[in-house]
Design a protein around this motif. Structure first.
Motif, PDB file in Angstrom:
ATOM      1  N   HIS A 159    -121.222  46.928  40.120  1.00 48.33           N
ATOM      2  CA  HIS A 159    -121.665  46.006  40.877  1.00 48.33           C
ATOM      3  C   HIS A 159    -121.024  45.567  42.741  1.00 48.33           C
ATOM      4  CE1 HIS A 159    -124.449  44.508  37.860  1.00 48.33           C
ATOM      5  NE2 HIS A 159    -123.454  44.245  37.433  1.00 48.33           N
ATOM      6  N   GLY A 160    -121.726  45.419  43.650  1.00 46.31           N
ATOM      7  CA  GLY A 160    -120.934  45.420  44.531  1.00 46.31           C
ATOM      8  C   GLY A 160    -121.361  43.909  45.654  1.00 46.31           C
ATOM      9  N   TYR A 161    -120.283  43.157  45.742  1.00 48.44           N
ATOM     10  CA  TYR A 161    -121.359  41.730  46.708  1.00 48.44           C
ATOM     11  C   TYR A 161    -119.839  41.516  47.639  1.00 48.44           C
ATOM     12  CZ  TYR A 161    -122.437  41.330  42.283  1.00 48.44           C
ATOM     13  OH  TYR A 161    -123.423  41.360  41.352  1.00 48.44           O
ATOM     14  N   THR A 162    -120.345  41.027  49.065  1.00 49.58           N
ATOM     15  CA  THR A 162    -119.878  40.797  50.133  1.00 49.58           C
ATOM     16  C   THR A 162    -119.146  38.864  50.151  1.00 49.58           C
ATOM     17  OG1 THR A 162    -120.631  42.317  51.604  1.00 49.58           O
ATOM     18  CG2 THR A 162    -119.236  40.771  52.502  1.00 49.58           C
ATOM     19  N   VAL A 163    -117.856  38.701  50.285  1.00 50.16           N
ATOM     20  CA  VAL A 163    -117.492  37.478  49.895  1.00 50.16           C
ATOM     21  C   VAL A 163    -116.315  37.312  51.452  1.00 50.16           C
ATOM     22  CG1 VAL A 163    -116.065  36.289  48.982  1.00 50.16           C
ATOM     23  CG2 VAL A 163    -117.545  37.567  47.716  1.00 50.16           C
ATOM     24  N   SER A 164    -117.400  36.378  52.046  1.00 47.20           N
ATOM     25  CA  SER A 164    -116.162  35.795  53.238  1.00 47.20           C
ATOM     26  C   SER A 164    -115.179  34.590  52.811  1.00 47.20           C
ATOM     27  CB  SER A 164    -116.674  35.201  54.634  1.00 47.20           C
ATOM     28  OG  SER A 164    -117.743  34.689  54.271  1.00 47.20           O
ATOM     29  N   GLY A 165    -113.934  35.119  54.129  1.00 51.59           N
ATOM     30  CA  GLY A 165    -112.886  34.015  54.220  1.00 51.59           C
ATOM     31  C   GLY A 165    -112.014  34.277  52.879  1.00 51.59           C
ATOM     32  N   MET A 166    -111.791  35.065  52.287  1.00 49.61           N
ATOM     33  CA  MET A 166    -109.968  35.716  52.259  1.00 49.61           C
ATOM     34  C   MET A 166    -109.298  36.391  53.054  1.00 49.61           C
ATOM     35  SD  MET A 166    -112.072  37.468  48.576  1.00 49.61           S
ATOM     36  CE  MET A 166    -112.716  39.043  49.194  1.00 49.61           C
ATOM     37  N   SER A 167    -108.300  36.122  52.697  1.00 46.08           N
ATOM     38  CA  SER A 167    -107.148  36.456  53.807  1.00 46.08           C
ATOM     39  C   SER A 167    -105.595  37.277  52.967  1.00 46.08           C
ATOM     40  CB  SER A 167    -107.056  35.086  54.865  1.00 46.08           C
ATOM     41  OG  SER A 167    -106.421  34.177  54.479  1.00 46.08           O
ATOM     42  N   CYS A 168    -105.582  36.697  51.582  1.00 44.01           N
ATOM     43  CA  CYS A 168    -104.375  37.670  51.158  1.00 44.01           C
ATOM     44  C   CYS A 168    -104.362  37.627  49.812  1.00 44.01           C
ATOM     45  CB  CYS A 168    -103.506  36.128  51.421  1.00 44.01           C
ATOM     46  SG  CYS A 168    -103.706  34.925  50.235  1.00 44.01           S
ATOM     47  N   GLY A 169    -103.075  38.283  49.196  1.00 44.02           N
ATOM     48  CA  GLY A 169    -103.489  38.856  47.836  1.00 44.02           C
ATOM     49  C   GLY A 169    -103.974  37.080  47.116  1.00 44.02           C
ATOM     50  N   HIS A 170    -103.158  36.225  47.704  1.00 38.74           N
ATOM     51  CA  HIS A 170    -103.701  34.810  46.265  1.00 38.74           C
ATOM     52  C   HIS A 170    -105.456  34.663  46.260  1.00 38.74           C
ATOM     53  CE1 HIS A 170    -103.849  30.437  45.564  1.00 38.74           C
ATOM     54  NE2 HIS A 170    -103.519  31.230  44.098  1.00 38.74           N
ATOM     55  N   CYS A 171    -105.442  34.572  47.328  1.00 43.12           N
ATOM     56  CA  CYS A 171    -107.095  34.579  47.667  1.00 43.12           C
ATOM     57  C   CYS A 171    -108.241  35.645  46.652  1.00 43.12           C
ATOM     58  CB  CYS A 171    -108.034  35.263  48.763  1.00 43.12           C
ATOM     59  SG  CYS A 171    -107.284  33.769  50.298  1.00 43.12           S
ATOM     60  N   ALA A 172    -107.803  37.318  46.822  1.00 43.68           N
ATOM     61  CA  ALA A 172    -108.057  38.077  45.928  1.00 43.68           C
ATOM     62  C   ALA A 172    -108.192  37.468  44.108  1.00 43.68           C
ATOM     63  CB  ALA A 172    -107.490  39.261  45.774  1.00 43.68           C
ATOM     64  N   GLN A 173    -106.474  36.858  43.962  1.00 37.40           N
ATOM     65  CA  GLN A 173    -106.344  36.957  43.033  1.00 37.40           C
ATOM     66  C   GLN A 173    -107.530  36.089  42.496  1.00 37.40           C
ATOM     67  OE1 GLN A 173    -102.195  35.666  41.978  1.00 37.40           O
ATOM     68  NE2 GLN A 173    -102.827  34.967  39.835  1.00 37.40           N
ATOM     69  N   SER A 174    -107.656  34.398  43.463  1.00 38.68           N
ATOM     70  CA  SER A 174    -108.006  33.408  42.771  1.00 38.68           C
ATOM     71  C   SER A 174    -109.944  34.210  42.505  1.00 38.68           C
ATOM     72  CB  SER A 174    -108.637  32.338  43.882  1.00 38.68           C
ATOM     73  OG  SER A 174    -107.653  31.783  44.651  1.00 38.68           O
ATOM     74  N   VAL A 175    -110.138  34.880  43.494  1.00 33.78           N
ATOM     75  CA  VAL A 175    -112.007  35.432  43.449  1.00 33.78           C
ATOM     76  C   VAL A 175    -111.999  36.759  41.850  1.00 33.78           C
ATOM     77  CG1 VAL A 175    -113.647  37.334  44.116  1.00 33.78           C
ATOM     78  CG2 VAL A 175    -112.414  35.483  45.296  1.00 33.78           C
ATOM     79  N   THR A 176    -111.109  36.913  41.817  1.00 35.13           N
ATOM     80  CA  THR A 176    -111.064  37.849  39.974  1.00 35.13           C
ATOM     81  C   THR A 176    -110.725  37.009  38.829  1.00 35.13           C
ATOM     82  OG1 THR A 176    -110.062  39.524  41.975  1.00 35.13           O
ATOM     83  CG2 THR A 176    -109.485  39.338  38.969  1.00 35.13           C
ATOM     84  N   GLU A 177    -109.732  36.216  39.061  1.00 32.59           N
ATOM     85  CA  GLU A 177    -110.048  35.122  38.535  1.00 32.59           C
ATOM     86  C   GLU A 177    -111.236  34.468  37.607  1.00 32.59           C
ATOM     87  OE1 GLU A 177    -107.071  32.281  38.578  1.00 32.59           O
ATOM     88  OE2 GLU A 177    -105.240  33.719  38.238  1.00 32.59           O
ATOM     89  N   GLU A 178    -112.014  34.041  38.869  1.00 29.80           N
ATOM     90  CA  GLU A 178    -113.200  33.105  38.326  1.00 29.80           C
ATOM     91  C   GLU A 178    -115.021  34.088  38.311  1.00 29.80           C
ATOM     92  OE1 GLU A 178    -113.809  30.231  38.462  1.00 29.80           O
ATOM     93  OE2 GLU A 178    -111.837  29.413  39.270  1.00 29.80           O
ATOM     94  N   ILE A 179    -114.560  35.847  38.908  1.00 26.19           N
ATOM     95  CA  ILE A 179    -115.555  36.339  38.116  1.00 26.19           C
ATOM     96  C   ILE A 179    -114.894  37.066  36.663  1.00 26.19           C
ATOM     97  CG2 ILE A 179    -116.402  38.189  38.852  1.00 26.19           C
ATOM     98  CD1 ILE A 179    -116.686  37.783  41.164  1.00 26.19           C
ATOM     99  N   THR A 180    -114.256  37.177  36.730  1.00 29.92           N
ATOM    100  CA  THR A 180    -113.577  37.750  35.479  1.00 29.92           C
ATOM    101  C   THR A 180    -113.723  36.682  34.148  1.00 29.92           C
ATOM    102  OG1 THR A 180    -111.625  38.892  36.478  1.00 29.92           O
ATOM    103  CG2 THR A 180    -111.510  38.548  34.294  1.00 29.92           C
ATOM    104  N   ALA A 181    -113.990  35.276  34.606  1.00 35.07           N
ATOM    105  CA  ALA A 181    -114.983  34.804  33.337  1.00 35.07           C
ATOM    106  C   ALA A 181    -115.951  34.610  32.607  1.00 35.07           C
ATOM    107  CB  ALA A 181    -114.526  33.012  33.865  1.00 35.07           C
ATOM    108  N   LEU A 182    -116.690  35.027  33.409  1.00 33.64           N
ATOM    109  CA  LEU A 182    -118.222  35.478  33.570  1.00 33.64           C
ATOM    110  C   LEU A 182    -118.539  36.424  32.974  1.00 33.64           C
ATOM    111  CD1 LEU A 182    -119.601  35.963  37.647  1.00 33.64           C
ATOM    112  CD2 LEU A 182    -119.491  34.409  35.787  1.00 33.64           C
ATOM    113  N   PRO A 183    -119.188  36.038  31.351  1.00 32.70           N
ATOM    114  CA  PRO A 183    -119.506  37.088  30.053  1.00 32.70           C
ATOM    115  C   PRO A 183    -120.155  38.782  30.618  1.00 32.70           C
ATOM    116  CG  PRO A 183    -120.995  35.352  30.740  1.00 32.70           C
ATOM    117  CD  PRO A 183    -120.159  34.723  31.482  1.00 32.70           C
ATOM    118  N   GLY A 184    -119.474  39.576  29.990  1.00 35.94           N
ATOM    119  CA  GLY A 184    -119.571  40.867  29.793  1.00 35.94           C
ATOM    120  C   GLY A 184    -118.870  41.438  31.272  1.00 35.94           C
TER     121      GLY A 184
END
Length: 74
Positions: free
Chosen positions: A4-29
């Motif tokens: 699945h591909g998504y567009t996300v705005s407001g990210m500017s650094c590696g910490h931003c990427a980590q935050s998004v990764t953590e939240e999406i990884t928590a979704l089932p499957g």
């Protein structure tokens, strides 16, 4: 696995990427999340289709703006 591909705005650094990764990884499957900060693109590999509202909620919980689905480029 389904990609699945998504567009996300407001990210500017590696910490931003980590935050998004953590939240999406928590979704089932969800098996894997790849974030391209400069492009504002997130690619998710999951066992099944993901509800767009769930992805939006995860991105917003991470503190960013969900812009919609993105076409995956091979």
């Amino acid at each position: 696995m389904i990609e699945h591909g998504y567009t996300v705005s407001g990210m500017s650094c590696g910490h931003c990427a980590q935050s998004v990764t953590e939240e999406i990884t928590a979704l089932p499957g969800v098996a894997e999340v790849d974030v391209d900060v400069p492009a504002g693109r997130v690619v998710v590999r999951a066992a099944a289709a993901l509800a767009e509202d769930d992805v939006r909620a995860a991105v917003e919980e991470a503190g960013f703006t969900y812009e919609g689905t993105a076409k995956l480029v091979s």
